[in-house]
Motif scaffolding. Structure first.
Motif, PDB file in Angstrom:
ATOM      1  N   LYS A 282      -2.872  -6.750  -3.739  1.00 44.01           N
ATOM      2  CA  LYS A 282      -4.265  -7.095  -3.448  1.00 44.01           C
ATOM      3  C   LYS A 282      -4.624  -8.516  -3.857  1.00 44.01           C
ATOM      4  CE  LYS A 282      -5.907  -2.411  -3.361  1.00 44.01           C
ATOM      5  NZ  LYS A 282      -6.612  -1.332  -4.016  1.00 44.01           N
ATOM      6  N   LEU A 283      -3.654  -9.262  -4.300  1.00 44.09           N
ATOM      7  CA  LEU A 283      -3.946 -10.625  -4.765  1.00 44.09           C
ATOM      8  C   LEU A 283      -4.396 -11.503  -3.596  1.00 44.09           C
ATOM      9  CD1 LEU A 283      -3.820 -12.467  -7.291  1.00 44.09           C
ATOM     10  CD2 LEU A 283      -1.592 -13.213  -6.499  1.00 44.09           C
ATOM     11  N   ASP A 284      -5.523 -12.201  -3.790  1.00 42.69           N
ATOM     12  CA  ASP A 284      -6.004 -13.050  -2.702  1.00 42.69           C
ATOM     13  C   ASP A 284      -6.368 -14.463  -3.143  1.00 42.69           C
ATOM     14  OD1 ASP A 284      -8.261 -12.505  -4.115  1.00 42.69           O
ATOM     15  OD2 ASP A 284      -9.439 -11.736  -2.451  1.00 42.69           O
ATOM     16  N   ARG A 285      -5.984 -14.844  -4.360  1.00 45.49           N
ATOM     17  CA  ARG A 285      -6.193 -16.236  -4.774  1.00 45.49           C
ATOM     18  C   ARG A 285      -5.217 -16.574  -5.900  1.00 45.49           C
ATOM     19  NH1 ARG A 285     -11.545 -16.733  -8.447  1.00 45.49           N
ATOM     20  NH2 ARG A 285     -10.855 -15.244  -9.997  1.00 45.49           N
TER      21      ARG A 285
ATOM     22  N   PHE B 265      -3.935   2.078 -13.514  1.00 49.85           N
ATOM     23  CA  PHE B 265      -2.664   1.817 -14.202  1.00 49.85           C
ATOM     24  C   PHE B 265      -2.587   2.529 -15.556  1.00 49.85           C
ATOM     25  CE2 PHE B 265      -2.456  -1.528 -11.034  1.00 49.85           C
ATOM     26  CZ  PHE B 265      -1.153  -1.376 -10.598  1.00 49.85           C
TER      27      PHE B 265
ATOM     28  N   ILE C 211      -1.050  -8.855 -12.742  1.00 53.94           N
ATOM     29  CA  ILE C 211      -1.508  -9.006 -11.365  1.00 53.94           C
ATOM     30  C   ILE C 211      -0.806  -7.982 -10.484  1.00 53.94           C
ATOM     31  CG2 ILE C 211      -1.192 -10.509  -9.342  1.00 53.94           C
ATOM     32  CD1 ILE C 211      -2.085 -12.802 -11.149  1.00 53.94           C
ATOM     33  N   TYR C 212      -1.597  -7.345  -9.636  1.00 55.66           N
ATOM     34  CA  TYR C 212      -1.041  -6.432  -8.641  1.00 55.66           C
ATOM     35  C   TYR C 212      -0.964  -7.204  -7.328  1.00 55.66           C
ATOM     36  CZ  TYR C 212      -0.966  -2.767  -5.122  1.00 55.66           C
ATOM     37  OH  TYR C 212      -0.656  -2.015  -4.025  1.00 55.66           O
TER      38      TYR C 212
ATOM     39  N   LEU D 291       0.829  -1.195   0.000  1.00 58.02           N
ATOM     40  CA  LEU D 291       0.000   0.000   0.000  1.00 58.02           C
ATOM     41  C   LEU D 291       0.873   1.259   0.000  1.00 58.02           C
ATOM     42  CD1 LEU D 291      -3.103   0.105   0.061  1.00 58.02           C
ATOM     43  CD2 LEU D 291      -2.955   0.671   2.489  1.00 58.02           C
TER      44      LEU D 291
ATOM     45  N   CYS E 235     -11.217  -4.520  -5.383  1.00 58.78           N
ATOM     46  CA  CYS E 235     -10.051  -4.936  -6.173  1.00 58.78           C
ATOM     47  C   CYS E 235      -9.405  -6.174  -5.566  1.00 58.78           C
ATOM     48  CB  CYS E 235      -9.024  -3.811  -6.222  1.00 58.78           C
ATOM     49  SG  CYS E 235      -7.515  -4.260  -7.090  1.00 58.78           S
ATOM     50  N   SER E 236      -9.109  -7.142  -6.434  1.00 61.60           N
ATOM     51  CA  SER E 236      -8.403  -8.329  -5.950  1.00 61.60           C
ATOM     52  C   SER E 236      -7.092  -8.511  -6.698  1.00 61.60           C
ATOM     53  CB  SER E 236      -9.284  -9.569  -6.088  1.00 61.60           C
ATOM     54  OG  SER E 236      -9.626  -9.740  -7.436  1.00 61.60           O
ATOM     55  N   GLY E 237      -6.664  -7.468  -7.377  1.00 58.88           N
ATOM     56  CA  GLY E 237      -5.355  -7.491  -8.014  1.00 58.88           C
ATOM     57  C   GLY E 237      -5.275  -8.254  -9.321  1.00 58.88           C
ATOM     58  N   GLU E 238      -6.403  -8.792  -9.812  1.00 57.83           N
ATOM     59  CA  GLU E 238      -6.387  -9.582 -11.049  1.00 57.83           C
ATOM     60  C   GLU E 238      -6.837  -8.701 -12.212  1.00 57.83           C
ATOM     61  OE1 GLU E 238      -9.016 -12.605  -9.576  1.00 57.83           O
ATOM     62  OE2 GLU E 238      -7.376 -13.980  -9.156  1.00 57.83           O
ATOM     63  N   CYS E 239      -5.918  -7.860 -12.704  1.00 56.62           N
ATOM     64  CA  CYS E 239      -6.285  -6.845 -13.694  1.00 56.62           C
ATOM     65  C   CYS E 239      -6.807  -7.448 -15.002  1.00 56.62           C
ATOM     66  CB  CYS E 239      -5.094  -5.937 -13.978  1.00 56.62           C
ATOM     67  SG  CYS E 239      -4.476  -5.117 -12.505  1.00 56.62           S
TER      68      CYS E 239
ATOM     69  N   LYS F  68       4.816   0.351  -7.314  1.00 57.05           N
ATOM     70  CA  LYS F  68       4.008  -0.814  -7.729  1.00 57.05           C
ATOM     71  C   LYS F  68       4.720  -1.576  -8.852  1.00 57.05           C
ATOM     72  CE  LYS F  68       0.596   1.047  -5.252  1.00 57.05           C
ATOM     73  NZ  LYS F  68       0.834   1.183  -3.828  1.00 57.05           N
TER      74      LYS F  68
ATOM     75  N   ARG G 107       3.631  -4.844 -10.737  1.00 58.66           N
ATOM     76  CA  ARG G 107       2.644  -4.772 -11.809  1.00 58.66           C
ATOM     77  C   ARG G 107       3.176  -4.010 -13.015  1.00 58.66           C
ATOM     78  NH1 ARG G 107      -0.311  -3.325 -15.210  1.00 58.66           N
ATOM     79  NH2 ARG G 107      -2.586  -3.177 -15.232  1.00 58.66           N
TER      80      ARG G 107
ATOM     81  N   ILE H  47      -3.327   4.684  -9.803  1.00 60.80           N
ATOM     82  CA  ILE H  47      -3.813   3.388  -9.341  1.00 60.80           C
ATOM     83  C   ILE H  47      -5.086   3.616  -8.547  1.00 60.80           C
ATOM     84  CG2 ILE H  47      -3.329   1.403  -7.874  1.00 60.80           C
ATOM     85  CD1 ILE H  47      -0.337   1.973  -8.667  1.00 60.80           C
TER      86      ILE H  47
END
Lengths: 495, 68
Positions: free
Chosen positions: A258-261, B52, A254-255, A233, B36-40, A238, A241, B30
């Motif tokens: 915040k990736l959770d899976r 982005f 992918i960032y 954060l 948001c789950s980071g899966e762009c 960043k 990405r 950003i």
């Protein structure tokens, strides 16, 4: 000239209202995590090597080349050709039974099919180029680097492509030339798309293998995540990405903060190199830790995989000769039967199984007196398809390696079936390993899948409906569904 | 002259709420959407076109800059 000022609200992006997936995230409480980068000396150093992915890909590329060659110019006898034995016996078992549950999508990091596309975009095998490219990248990229159409930014194409490919599975797994043509074709498409679209567009949206890797990687006991999301954060670049001089921007966009899976992380480890805060962790975690199915495309992938596992168990392992003849129309010439077989396969995967599942989820919501939207209930419980499907596939694949694995040593010495004996193993006799006991291993695997599904069904019910009583009521129909699927597979394997 | 704020929000017309936006050192915007789950690659966010992207581009499009 740029001027820095105070806070302000900016209005942008007016788009029609759209459903936001399956509502609130369903996540398990933070359970056990062990950072393998800290636990295993040298592992982080290895993944930080610029040549890491190249070293993984290169041996596979060589074997891949031999396999394609063998498919086209080797013997047409399947069990004597490396294309069939290595792909549909060895690779398949290692992929579904070892790499996926224990290594998530690590196959995507070593897959040879995007090799040429990657090179075209980067014009480099190992080094990084800095510069600017669309999508906020700080790397120089070659090719048109276009964005994939929004309407196709899901895995529906993978769903239909995989189902179409698997409709011809009998031809695919028995004829070397078909296997070689399909693998070669996929490589050509991957390369052409890489020339036009951004980075791993092919892998994310098109690759037929990627679809089920994405779904089943949710169960894997490893995950690549940020070690501390607060660090991400506060990160001012960043770079995971966007890329930098140390690593390419994530090819899967992918960032990490915040990736959770696991679904769309190809484990290329570029973020490990590019992270300026050294904040990436490779965690060991409990089996089936990710539980969030985001859309109908992912849910339908679960139905398709389950239906295919059932179909293959009947066709390839079962005693029913009639169905085998239908599926093998190119040899038997029974095209009407093939039409019936295709109709049953597509109908059960796309309509019957989902409709049945919808009925059970509707009942679960009703019994639990839930007020959450039906879509959310359906997608949340769709996660049960993941452990049930993966364990069914592993159980299905056990005989492949223990019975047909005996073909591996001979083709190693004679990959083209031309009578060579490179390592002195060409004449090793076919001898299945413990064929009479395999069914017990298969049942044990299925029971474990059922156990995980039931446990998750309860946890999902708790998140959806909020109380133990409601979760238990919701568990009843979902448990019946899971049990019925498990019993069906047991009857296929043991019947 | 283009005005770029060091800390600001963007109003999402669909969700009807202010969403925090961050600008990196290199001038990339950003969007910190709560979903948001980071899966762009499979991003469904209504502000996906802003996330982005170059800060300058977005500000040029903003009506208050007098440009489209």
């Amino acid at each position: 000239m740029v001027e820095q000022t105070g806070e302000r609200t900016t209005r942008v992006g007016v788009r029609p209202p759209k459903s936001s997936g399956n509502g609130p995230a369903i996540s398990e409480p933070k359970a056990f995590r062990l950072d393998l980068f800290k636990a295993i000396p040298g592992l982080k150093w290895l993944t930080k090597l610029r040549s890491f992915q190249f070293l993984l890909m290169m041996p596979n590329l060589v074997v891949f080349y031999i396999i394609i060659m063998a498919g086209f110019i080797g013997t047409p006898v399947g069990n004597k050709n490396i294309a069939i034995v290595f792909i549909w016996i060895l690779w398949w078992f290692v992929l579904i039974g070892v790499l996926l549950p224990f290594g998530s999508r690590v196959w995507c990091a070593m897959c040879p099919m995007p090799f040429f596309g990657d090179w075209f975009q980067r014009r480099a095998l190992i080094k990084v180029r800095t510069g600017k490219a669309a999508g906020g990248l700080k790397n120089k990229m070659f090719g048109q680097h276009r964005k994939w159409p929004k309407a196709l930014s899901n895995i529906w194409l993978q769903n239909f492509g995989f189902l179409a490919m698997c409709t011809f599975s009998v031809q695919l797994v028995t004829r070397p030339i078909v296997t070689a043509a399909v693998l070669g074709g996929i490589t050509v498409i991957a390369t052409l798309l890489a020339m036009v679209y951004r980075q791993r567009t092919f892998c994310t949206y098109i690759c037929p293998v990627s679809g089920f890797l994405s779904l089943y990687s949710m169960t894997s006991v490893v995950e690549l995540r940020s070690a501390d999301s607060d660090v991400c954060l506060k990160c001012k670049t960043k770079s995971c990405r966007t890329g930098n001089e140390d690593g390419w921007g994530c090819p899967w966009f992918i960032y990490m903060g915040k990736l959770d899976r696991n679904n769309y992380c190809g484990l290329c480890m570029e973020c490990v190199k590019s992270c300026p805060n050294d904040n990436i962790a490779l965690n060991l975690r409990p089996f089936a830790s990710d539980v969030k199915i985001k859309g109908y495309d992912e849910a339908w992938k679960g139905f398709i995989m389950l239906a295919l596992a059932m179909a293959y168990s009947v066709i390839l392992l079962g005693p029913n000769g009639q169905v085998k003849d239908w599926a093998n129309a190119t040899e038997t010439g029974y095209w009407a039967g093939f039409g019936i077989y295709s109709l049953i396969l597509w109908g059960s995967a796309l309509v019957v199984l989902p409709a049945l599942f919808f009925g059970f989820t509707w009942l679960a919501r009703r019994l639990a007196a839930g007020v959450v939207p039906m879509k959310q209930v359906f997608l949340s419980y769709a996660y049960l398809l993941v452990p049930l499907g993966l364990l069914a596939w592993i159980a299905f694949s056990v005989p492949l390696i223990f019975v047909n694995g005996a073909y591996i040593l001979p083709v190693l010495s004679d990959p083209f079936g031309w009578g060579w004996d490179l390592f002195g193993t060409a004449q090793v006799a076919w001898s299945p390993v413990w064929p009479e006991y395999l069914v017990f291993a298969q049942i044990a695997l299925l029971m474990y899948g059922l156990y995980v599904a039931l446990r998750k069904a309860y946890a999902i019910g708790l998140t959806l409906f909020g109380s133990n009583t409601a979760a238990t009521r919701g568990l009843v129909p979902m448990g019946v569904f899971s049990l019925a699927i498990t019993l069906a597979f047991i009857s296929f394997f043991a019947g | 002259m283009i005005k770029i704020e060091s800390r600001r929000t963007i109003f999402c017309e669909v969700c009807k709420q202010d969403i925090k936006v961050e600008e990196t050192e290199e001038g990339t915007l950003i969007v910190h959407c709560p979903n948001c789950s980071g899966e762009c690659m499979i991003c469904d966010c209504h502000l996906v076109k802003t996330c982005f992207t170059d800060a300058e581009k977005i500000m040029v499009r903003h009506p208050s800059n007098g440009k489209e």
